[in-house]
Design an enzyme around this catalytic site. Structure first.
Site, PDB file in Angstrom:
ATOM      1  N   SER A   1      13.608  71.568 -99.876  1.00 34.53           N
ATOM      2  CA  SER A   1      13.187  72.170 -98.598  1.00 34.53           C
ATOM      3  C   SER A   1      13.992  71.647 -97.416  1.00 34.53           C
ATOM      4  O   SER A   1      14.386  70.483 -97.382  1.00 34.53           O
ATOM      5  CB  SER A   1      11.712  71.869 -98.334  1.00 34.53           C
ATOM      6  OG  SER A   1      10.930  72.269 -99.419  1.00 34.53           O
TER       7      SER A   1
ATOM      8  N   GLU B   1       7.488  72.361-112.015  1.00 39.04           N
ATOM      9  CA  GLU B   1       6.587  71.903-110.949  1.00 39.04           C
ATOM     10  C   GLU B   1       5.270  72.680-111.026  1.00 39.04           C
ATOM     11  O   GLU B   1       4.188  72.104-110.981  1.00 39.04           O
ATOM     12  CB  GLU B   1       7.255  72.100-109.589  1.00 39.04           C
ATOM     13  CG  GLU B   1       6.396  71.596-108.430  1.00 39.04           C
ATOM     14  CD  GLU B   1       7.152  71.548-107.107  1.00 39.04           C
ATOM     15  OE1 GLU B   1       8.357  71.859-107.076  1.00 39.04           O
ATOM     16  OE2 GLU B   1       6.524  71.200-106.099  1.00 39.04           O
TER      17      GLU B   1
ATOM     18  N   GLU C   1       0.275  82.193 -99.770  1.00 41.50           N
ATOM     19  CA  GLU C   1       0.742  83.537 -99.371  1.00 41.50           C
ATOM     20  C   GLU C   1       1.875  83.996-100.289  1.00 41.50           C
ATOM     21  O   GLU C   1       1.937  85.171-100.681  1.00 41.50           O
ATOM     22  CB  GLU C   1       1.233  83.530 -97.912  1.00 41.50           C
ATOM     23  CG  GLU C   1       0.135  83.371 -96.868  1.00 41.50           C
ATOM     24  CD  GLU C   1      -0.365  81.939 -96.713  1.00 41.50           C
ATOM     25  OE1 GLU C   1       0.272  81.023 -97.279  1.00 41.50           O
ATOM     26  OE2 GLU C   1      -1.392  81.736 -96.051  1.00 41.50           O
TER      27      GLU C   1
END
Ligand code: FAD
Length: 435
Positions: free
Chosen positions: A117, A232, A403
């Site tokens: 990220s 993950e 989401e």
């Protein structure tokens, strides 16, 4: 080599127990103990037999972990090396890379973090902007990562960096194993509302990575990253989490390898992190019985809802396993499992705080304060519930937000149309950028 396919779960546990009886010694150093555990195959029992594993199923792997803990021994070196880097490397790495990295993971000698990220690339991970440029036999990396769990204790990082900005964004990314202990890598811990600093910002300024540390081939990093993300998600579905390190943190930087292994046995029990949710249902029922809240019908109703959700998750998991045996699948089951986990965690948080009442406003931010709070309240679980409540937003964000799970279910399971964009055809350098 043993024939794992022919062994029953009872055989596996009997083999493990006799191995533990011969090998567990609390007076070994942690490094010596992990050396034994890792090279025996019991640290990573789900890995392939030729690479420090025993080729067992996930379910058997979880049983092995429990049996080691029940024996009173220190478990496998926790963290992202064992959970993500190892499985990614044995799937995509060259034999030389497997030799170089896997042994140090199972024996806890090296700890890993996940440098995916960035401030402008999370859900849209393929939009990442950290750049790697070739210089002789090395790559020079510049850019910033964020949310890097356990980065402050990592020897190595799974790094995604852009190696070709002239092609569409998914096609110009490479996956590197970067040495975190070099001057070009600066790790800055970020403190969370739990009081812990689980994750970090990582700044890379002319950091160096050798060319032979590219995993899975140049510009093939997106496929490799997807393997890491799949492991993950599978880990999360099995009740794991990102970097649930516990007290026995592996690697050279944590400074634990020379300490007595036996001293880490009790410390692991109160480690915090995502693993603390595992017994929430039982813990909350005990708390409600102890302080009389169990007579509140809405508390009982919510405890039942929590139990029901957990049971549905367990049955779905069993159904999925049975279907896998027949070569079929429940579409989107991984995404549904993640959404279900988020819901279970939110309910555990709300219910836990309701049961605690005003006591739930008190939180201890370190082990010393925790002891003071436990002594003052006479309730050793109150701190655990507030910690669980403060951490509860995390799991619905990492591993793909709720989401994003909904989007995936909509597009890939229900066949709804995708949001229109040119990402797959436009060169990355021509795309509008975040941040
Ligand atoms: C506890 C924890 C540990 C983590 N550890 C690591 C780690 O070790 N290494 C690492 O690389 N990362 C790690 N992460 C980062 C994690 O993967 C990202 O936070 C996650 O992918 C979301 O990205 P973001 O934070 O940039 O949010 P954004 O992508 O900016 O999203 C912001 C909001 O917009 C919503 N949104 C975004 N895109 C869409 C869309 N297309 N449709 C609908 N809604 C959308 C999101 O759901 C979210 O609510 C960790 C996160 C947490 C919470």
């Amino acid at each position: 080599m043993t024939d794992t396919a022919a062994r029953t779960p009872t055989d596996v546990l009997a083999e493990l127990t006799s191995w533990l009886e011969e090998n567990w010694d609390p007076n070994l150093t942690l490094g010596e103990w992990w050396e034994r555990l890792g090279t025996s195959g019991w640290a990573a029992p789900t890995w392939p037999e030729e690479w420090f594993g025993k080729g067992l199923s996930r379910e058997e792997g979880v049983r092995v972990q429990r049996a080691i803990a029940d024996h009173g021994a220190v478990g496998a070196p926790a963290g992202l090396g064992l959970l993500l880097a190892g499985p990614t490397i044995y799937t995509h790495g060259s034999d030389e890379q497997k030799e170089r990295y896997l042994r140090d993971i199972v024996t806890g000698q090296r700890a890993w973090c996940q440098l995916f990220s960035e401030p402008g690339a999370g859900s849209d991970l393929a939009g990442l902007q950290a750049r790697a440029v070739k210089d002789g036999d090395e790559w020079v990396v510049n850019g910033q990562k964020v949310w890097t769990s356990a980065g402050q204790a990592a020897d190595l990082g799974m790094l995604l960096a852009r190696t070709d900005p002239d092609v569409p964004k998914h096609q110009g990314i490479s996956y590197f194993a970067v040495d975190m202990r070099q001057p070009g890598v600066e790790v800055r811990p970020l403190r969370e509302m739990t009081g812990r600093a689980l994750f970090n910002e990582v700044f890379m300024t002319d950091a160096r990575v050798p060319d032979d540390a590219v995993i899975g081939g140049l510009n093939k990093g997106w496929a490799v990253a997807n393997t890491t993300l799949a492991f993950e998600r599978a880990g999360l579905g099995a009740g794991g989490g990102t970097a649930a390190g516990g007290a026995a943190v592996p690697g050279t930087l944590a400074g634990n390898l020379d300490k007595r292994a036996g001293d880490f046995v009790r410390a692991r029990d109160r480690s915090g992190g995502p693993g603390m949710f595992a017994n929430a249902e039982r813990l909350l029922t005990e708390l409600a019985k102890a302080n009389g809240k169990i007579s509140d019908p809405t508390v009982r109703q919510d405890l039942m809802e929590l139990h029901t959700l957990n049971e549905i998750a367990r049955f779905t998991n069993l159904r999925q396993k049975a279907l896998k045996g027949t070569g079929t699948d429940i579409p989107g089951v991984g995404n549904l499992a993640k959404l279900s986990m988020s819901r279970i965690l939110r309910l555990s948080r709300d219910l836990g705080l309701r049961i605690l009442g005003p006591l739930g406003t008190l939180h201890a931010y370190n082990a010393k304060d925790r002891k003071v709070l436990d002594d003052a309240t006479g309730n050793p679980f109150a701190g655990l519930v507030t910690e669980m409540a403060l951490f509860s937003p995390g799991p619905s964000i990492y591993g793909g937000t709720d989401e994003i799970q909904h989007n995936i279910i909509g597009e890939r399971v229900l066949g709804l149309s995708k949001e229109p964009n040119n990402d797959k055809v436009t060169p990355f350098k021509e795309l509008p950028k975040n941040g």
